[in-house]
Design a protein around this motif. Sequence first.
Motif, mmCIF file in Angstrom:
data_model
loop_
_atom_site.group_PDB
_atom_site.id
_atom_site.type_symbol
_atom_site.label_atom_id
_atom_site.label_comp_id
_atom_site.label_asym_id
_atom_site.label_seq_id
_atom_site.Cartn_x
_atom_site.Cartn_y
_atom_site.Cartn_z
ATOM 1 N N ARG A 169 48.918 53.312 19.555
ATOM 2 C CA ARG A 169 48.148 54.100 20.515
ATOM 3 C C ARG A 169 46.730 53.546 20.647
ATOM 4 N NH1 ARG A 169 49.865 58.910 18.804
ATOM 5 N NH2 ARG A 169 48.053 59.428 17.568
ATOM 6 N N ARG A 173 45.286 51.820 23.997
ATOM 7 C CA ARG A 173 44.067 52.407 24.562
ATOM 8 C C ARG A 173 43.063 51.302 24.904
ATOM 9 N NH1 ARG A 173 42.179 56.112 20.321
ATOM 10 N NH2 ARG A 173 40.660 54.555 19.710
ATOM 11 N N LYS A 177 41.660 50.087 28.648
ATOM 12 C CA LYS A 177 40.224 49.952 28.914
ATOM 13 C C LYS A 177 39.920 48.560 29.489
ATOM 14 C CE LYS A 177 35.791 51.317 27.761
ATOM 15 N NZ LYS A 177 35.158 52.629 27.704
ATOM 16 N N THR A 191 45.190 63.683 29.358
ATOM 17 C CA THR A 191 45.448 63.640 27.914
ATOM 18 C C THR A 191 44.949 64.928 27.268
ATOM 19 O OG1 THR A 191 45.112 62.356 25.875
ATOM 20 C CG2 THR A 191 43.243 62.521 27.359
ATOM 21 N N GLU A 196 40.916 59.530 23.118
ATOM 22 C CA GLU A 196 41.268 58.810 24.337
ATOM 23 C C GLU A 196 40.263 59.118 25.444
ATOM 24 O OE1 GLU A 196 45.303 59.188 25.786
ATOM 25 O OE2 GLU A 196 46.091 59.006 23.757
ATOM 26 N N LEU A 200 37.806 56.115 26.951
ATOM 27 C CA LEU A 200 38.261 55.555 28.221
ATOM 28 C C LEU A 200 37.438 55.997 29.430
ATOM 29 C CD1 LEU A 200 42.150 55.924 27.822
ATOM 30 C CD2 LEU A 200 40.840 53.790 27.808
#
Length: 369
Positions: A169, A173, A177, A191, A196, A200
């Motif tokens: 994850r 992630r 990005k 989310t 996150e 992000l």
Amino acid sequence: MATLSINNVRKQYGSVEVLKGIDLDLTDGEFLVLLGPSGCGKSTLLNMIAGLETISAGEIRIDQRVVNEVHPKDRDIAMVFQSYALYPNMTVARNIGFSLEMRGQAKAEREGAIRRVARLLQIEHLLDRKPAQLSGGQRQRVAMGRALVRDPKVFLFDEPLSNLDAKLRVDMRTEIKKLHQRLGTTVVYVTHDQIEAMTLASRIAIMKEGVVQQFAPPQEVYERPANMYVASFIGSPTMNFVRGTLSAEGDRLGVSVGRERSGFLPLFQAPEQAGHWLGQEVILGIRPEAITCYDPAIAAGNPALVKVACGVNVLEPTGADTITYVELNGHEVVARIKPSDRVAEGATADFMIDMARANLFDPKTEQRI
């Protein structure tokens, strides 16, 4: 790239109002994260942007074009689902290019687009495999490739990483990005994971029961939360909330906390309206990292740091930090200290609170003062 405007959007299922007047405006290339717990309405809003759910009231515009009645395939959006939704009988290459195939795009153009996207996502070596032969992270890259190949105006992500293990994850992630930095496409990302959201987003919309509680850049949400709900939802460990009375010592405003309101914590920069709260109960909000072990050398050069003696209850070493539960004038609060700052459970030690990072909240409305 495209702008996205959501104006007073509402959604009802019978008498139940799920979205209660959502207003959000995104500029070209923004990365919006819709953040909130299950049932807050974030996925419903995403589906309405996609055209998968009808709108009860309000208006959604993509590049100034009202899309309320526009069919999903004509909105020029691409969606990445939590479940990947890959065709098991197709190769990776065909999964990525299937939407172009359905549109009748020439084979040579289609294959060129597939290779371009596969190179971008570093999955060129997987093009001849089928989904069953892929790991979870590889499947997610294929799902993203299927969205990217269409070069849409807006990308929609519905909890795309929730099925991956913790390390993967984090890796994915970072990839998302990087992808956004390269492409600069407008993104809406759903989310319930605050990490996150913080890593992000260019802006976060925090939702609760169909209402946007705050819409702001991640650091503003973290440092200046609009209310106690936002303050408690963002950050781990969560923000400390301490009830006290707004009082004055000389020309300084501060919060008196403790059973007899004896502990005076001066505010470094009091909000303009704080004077109206003099003598009234307020809630002081302090992030754990704003409470650290006392260092006279650091404190001497920073008037915002207030020295307090606290009883140490529990230590939770995490490696990078030690989460420390301490007693502050009758209130248990959480501090985040360096592992090298050794304190003993059951002892009393000197700590310092950075009052420049203090927040004040109304105890009745829970809104920021």
